[in-house]
Design a protein around this motif. Structure first.
Motif, PDB file in Angstrom:
ATOM      1  N   UNK A 103       0.801  -1.119  -0.159  1.00  0.00           N
ATOM      2  CA  UNK A 103      -0.051   0.103   0.030  1.00  0.00           C
ATOM      3  C   UNK A 103       0.948   1.018  -0.073  1.00  0.00           C
ATOM      4  N   UNK A 104       0.343   2.262  -0.663  1.00  0.00           N
ATOM      5  CA  UNK A 104       1.138   3.555  -0.821  1.00  0.00           C
ATOM      6  C   UNK A 104       0.866   4.276   0.314  1.00  0.00           C
ATOM      7  N   UNK A 107       5.337   9.624   3.613  1.00  0.00           N
ATOM      8  CA  UNK A 107       6.306   9.538   4.613  1.00  0.00           C
ATOM      9  C   UNK A 107       5.974  10.640   5.622  1.00  0.00           C
ATOM     10  N   UNK A 111       7.627  13.890   3.093  1.00  0.00           N
ATOM     11  CA  UNK A 111       8.572  13.449   2.171  1.00  0.00           C
ATOM     12  C   UNK A 111       8.528  12.607   1.272  1.00  0.00           C
ATOM     13  N   UNK A 112       7.609  12.739   0.563  1.00  0.00           N
ATOM     14  CA  UNK A 112       6.936  11.926  -0.522  1.00  0.00           C
ATOM     15  C   UNK A 112       6.227  10.524   0.061  1.00  0.00           C
ATOM     16  N   UNK A 113       5.974   9.596  -1.125  1.00  0.00           N
ATOM     17  CA  UNK A 113       5.017   8.537  -0.840  1.00  0.00           C
ATOM     18  C   UNK A 113       5.944   7.307  -1.110  1.00  0.00           C
ATOM     19  N   UNK A 114       5.771   6.193  -0.230  1.00  0.00           N
ATOM     20  CA  UNK A 114       6.471   5.027  -0.638  1.00  0.00           C
ATOM     21  C   UNK A 114       5.336   3.962  -0.306  1.00  0.00           C
ATOM     22  N   UNK A 115       5.736   2.643  -1.119  1.00  0.00           N
ATOM     23  CA  UNK A 115       5.126   1.252  -0.786  1.00  0.00           C
ATOM     24  C   UNK A 115       5.335   0.711   0.635  1.00  0.00           C
ATOM     25  N   UNK A 156       9.640   6.337  10.261  1.00  0.00           N
ATOM     26  CA  UNK A 156       9.599   7.055   8.888  1.00  0.00           C
ATOM     27  C   UNK A 156       8.194   7.411   8.279  1.00  0.00           C
ATOM     28  N   UNK A 334      13.937   1.459  -1.455  1.00  0.00           N
ATOM     29  CA  UNK A 334      13.232   0.659  -2.090  1.00  0.00           C
ATOM     30  C   UNK A 334      13.543  -0.728  -2.188  1.00  0.00           C
ATOM     31  N   UNK A 341       9.176  -0.196   1.094  1.00  0.00           N
ATOM     32  CA  UNK A 341      10.257   0.518   1.638  1.00  0.00           C
ATOM     33  C   UNK A 341      11.079  -0.644   2.390  1.00  0.00           C
TER      34      UNK A 341
END
Lengths: 387, 381
Positions: A103-104, A107, A111-115, A156, A334, A341
């Motif tokens: 899931x996305x 942060x 600070x952006x997004x991550x899986x 994080x 990643x 992440x």
């Protein structure tokens, strides 16, 4: 006749101003090398440290990672009562049917997004992974939309404190606990009830099965039986082996480290060479005197090389010390295996520090080779006459 | 002797040291340029992708969750939408490789060619791609890497999806930002998956750039409160979100860059001061015969600046020549594709070199300015 080692050491210290820059230069090169490699070590340790040797993981044949694997309910029904699988006191098989969902999520600090890897597990999935412990809050209740997040992930990602909630798949999930995976791959996961996860994220199939074998013989028999059963397009492998093989993410970091080390060491060799040439030039007379006293050419040669090696070793030691504060610092990137992440630490092992020191000595020796040759070939009389 | 001649003679009088100094500057700048280029490649998608008015629609949960194929009809009716193609990452292992080394996507060939207009193909190959359901086209980089020819049968084992494919190569394309990918017909994929009715993402072409914000909004709203909510974003925003996933690696590479610069500074500054300290006596003589401090500072500065400039020329020029003339994708097994040394990166490296020349001259210049003539004349070495 050899020159006393203290002569070399004192020489290095005597011209400290000229040597300081070189020592620092080598120190920085070694620090960069050790730090980059410590990331690769941290990643490998994290995956190498994951799993229980008594467990067997079952995934689809052909799937390179658990997250891209599929196990159907029919396959689960077929496998779950096999006698090679251990039972609990109530006679239920020790088997967790897991579903993995990426899931996305945002942060912390915009600070952006991550899986993030969400693992839906059966209740028995928790005791099957004894290295994961609860460090705050409570475990999720089966049948509820509750999650337990890794403590390191929580540092994080936004909304990962106990009591927070976030939405995904159109539903709201509440964080009820935080767990610690003792520096394993589980530190990069969020856990919740498997059936809830399948319903929220609309998954018909499971991703993988994790089972506890009765004993060592049972484990081997189980893996063999899965392999032999032609109805099953799945394969079984030891859980620890599955994780230990996940080294793809560490590869580019290792390559980067080696590349940097090679390029920077060329610069460092030049620096060491410069310093040693200057050092030799400024003691032309001294070297002439040594020769007159009866020290042989090869003694002088060795002496200068030892000096260069020592100089660089000093730099190497400083470099290791410089990198040491980063030890244990947690970072993330990643993962090429899970596409999510992955959290890991800088791990500076003694072996890595030794590599750094060895590396510095090589730089020093290579850098002082030519100056040493020059020193050993100085004509005695001319050397004595020089100012 | 002219002043310029004096400076050049001085710089080169210890040829070995001058060479070592230049080489260490060159090596460090080469490294710096390489790092900056790599950083640019992983953090910055090409600027021009916005021009194509493309929208990428993915599942709101994450890119890894599929979307239902039935969404296509809804998408096509949204005002401002010109073309829609499914765009599904297949992720197959090619032949006997251990893991997928290039990406394969299932698309609707006809719509795909309308959306990804920059993909250049020969007409007859395009024709074959449109007609044959088992056909695939391969990016030039990958085709060259494996020596693939038209008519080859390409076998893949699905790592992500439980189906294996045999594709027939009918052509190559080039001109996209990433000429490594393989494209094949989504119908074949559906067939192999037993008509699962799922796609990875949708690629949508908007009528014009100006329509984009509205179209994005309409798509997002169209699927709100459905079983598969979507996130529609411009191609650039999509790629930026991929970049964001690199996490702390970016900071790492950036800090390495600064350490490289600092090391460089340290080494060349020490070389420079070594060179000056050796000739304190001469400088004292210059002072004694009437040269002023700033003139002497000028000599030192020019010398160190010159050495740094030659090093920069070698290092930056070398990096430019190296990365322009070799195939980086072959060298790194396809991890990096373009590796373009942009004027901006060369500018940054050049500035570092210039600063280096100035800073390295400062310490010896100050020492020289402080020195009294008499002390200088007394110096022996």
């Amino acid at each position: 006749m050899a020159l006393p080692i203290t002569y070399n050491l004192r020489n290095v210290v005597l011209r400290w101003r000229a040597t300081l820059a070189t020592v620092l230069g080598v120190a920085l090169v070694v620090a960069v090398y050790v730090l980059v490699q410590s990331l690769a070590v941290g990643l490998e340790k994290s995956s190498g440290n994951t799993g229980d040797p008594r467990n067997v993981m079952i995934v689809r044949k052909g799937a390179t990672a658990e997250s891209s694997s599929q196990v159907t309910r029919a396959q689960l029904r077929l496998i779950q009562y096999w006698p090679e699988i251990a039972r609990d006191d109530a006679g239920r098989p020790l088997l967790s049917a897991d579903v993995l969902v990426l899931i996305n999520l945002p942060r912390r600090e915009d600070n952006g997004e991550a899986n993030v890897l969400v693992r839906g597990i059966s209740p028995v999935g928790i005791p099957l992974r004894p290295q994961v412990t609860l460090v705050g809050g409570r475990w999720f209740t089966p049948g509820k939309r509750e999650v337990v997040v890794s403590r390191r992930l929580a540092a994080r990602f936004a909304n990962f404190e106990i009591g927070d909630s976030f939405s995904s798949g159109g539903r709201t999930l509440t964080v009820v606990g935080q767990m610690d995976g003792q520096r394993s791959a589980f530190d990069s996961e969020v856990w919740m009830d498997g059936d809830e996860a399948r319903s929220i994220f609309d998954r018909e199939f499971y991703s993988s099965l994790l089972v506890r074998a009765t004993d060592d013989a049972g484990r081997a028999a189980l893996i063999e039986r899965i392999e032999g059963d032609k109805r099953l397009p799945v394969r079984g492998l030891e859980e620890t082996k599955y994780y230990a093989a996940q080294t793809m993410t560490a590869m580019p970091i290792k390559i980067l480290g080696n590349l940097l080390a090679t390029a920077m060491s060329i610069g460092a060799v030049f620096a060491a060479m410069n310093t040693m040439y200057a050092s030799v030039a400024s003691r032309t007379r001294e070297i002439g005197t040594l020769r007159v006293l009866g020290f042989r050419r090869r003694t002088i040669l060795l002496c200068i090389i030892i000096e260069g090696g020592f100089l660089a070793l000093l730099g190497g030691a400083v470099g290791c010390l410089l990198s040491l504060p980063m030890h244990g610092y947690s970072t993330g990137t990643i993962s090429f295996e899970t596409f999510s992440e992955t959290v890991f630490e800088f791990r500076i092992t003694p072996w890595l520090a030794a590599q750094g020191l060895l590396f510095s000595v090589i730089v020093g020796v290579v850098g002082s080779l030519l100056p040493a040759l020059r020193a050993s070939r100085l004509p005695v009389i001319a050397a004595l006459k020089s100012l | 002797m002219t002043i310029a001649g004096f400076i050049v003679k001085n710089a080169l009088r210890n040829k070995r040291r001058a060479l070592l100094c230049i080489l260490s500057v060159a090596v460090s700048l080469f490294l710096l340029v390489s790092l900056l280029v790599a950083l640019r490649e992983i953090t910055l998608p090409p600027e021009d992708v916005g021009a194509a008015a493309r929208i990428i629609v993915r599942n709101k949960v994450s890119l890894a969750s599929p979307l239902p194929a039935r969404q296509r009809a809804v998408l096509e009716r949204i005002p401002g939408v010109e073309a829609v193609t499914p765009f599904t990452f297949y992720g197959g292992k090619f032949r006997d490789e251990d893991f997928p080394k290039f990406a394969q996507f299932a698309v609707d060939p006809k719509e795909f060619m309308r959306i990804v207009v920059e993909a250049k193909m020969q007409v007859d190959q395009l024709d074959a791609f449109l007609k044959d359901q088992r056909a695939c086209i391969v990016g030039k980089i990958t085709a060259d890497k494996y020596g693939l020819k038209i008519g080859d049968r390409l076998n893949f084992i699905g790592t992500l999806w439980p189906c294996d494919l045999e594709l027939k190569m009918v052509g190559t394309y080039q001109g996209t930002i990433d000429d490594r990918n393989l494209f094949f017909n989504h119908k074949y994929f559906d067939e192999a998956m037993g008509n699962l009715g799922q796609v990875g993402t949708w690629w949508v072409k908007a009528r014009s750039i100006d329509d984009m914000p509205d179209v994005l909004d309409r798509i997002n709203r169209a699927f709100a409160n459905t079983s598969a909510e979507v996130r529609a974003e411009t191609e650039r925003a999509f790629q930026m979100s991929m970049v964001s996933m690199w996490g702390n690696i970016k900071i790492l590479v950036r800090s390495i860059c600064s350490v490289v610069v600092f090391t460089l500074l340290l080494v060349s500054a020490s070389t420079m001061s070594m060179a000056i300290r050796e000739r304190f006596r001469e400088l004292a003589v210059l002072k004694a015969i009437g040269f002023q401090r700033r003139e002497i500072f000028g000599f030192i500065l020019a010398e160190s600046f010159g050495l740094a400039a030659v090093g920069a020329l070698l290092g930056i020029g070398g990096a430019w020549a190296f990365f322009t003339h070799i195939s980086i994708s072959k060298l790194t097994d396809g991890i990096f594709v373009a590796f373009e040394v942009t004027p901006q990166i060369m500018g940054v490296a050049g500035t570092v070199a210039a600063a280096l020349g100035i800073v390295s001259a400062l310490a010896p210049a100050i020492a020289m300015a402080r020195m009294s003539v008499v002390d200088g004349l007394k110096t022996l070495d």
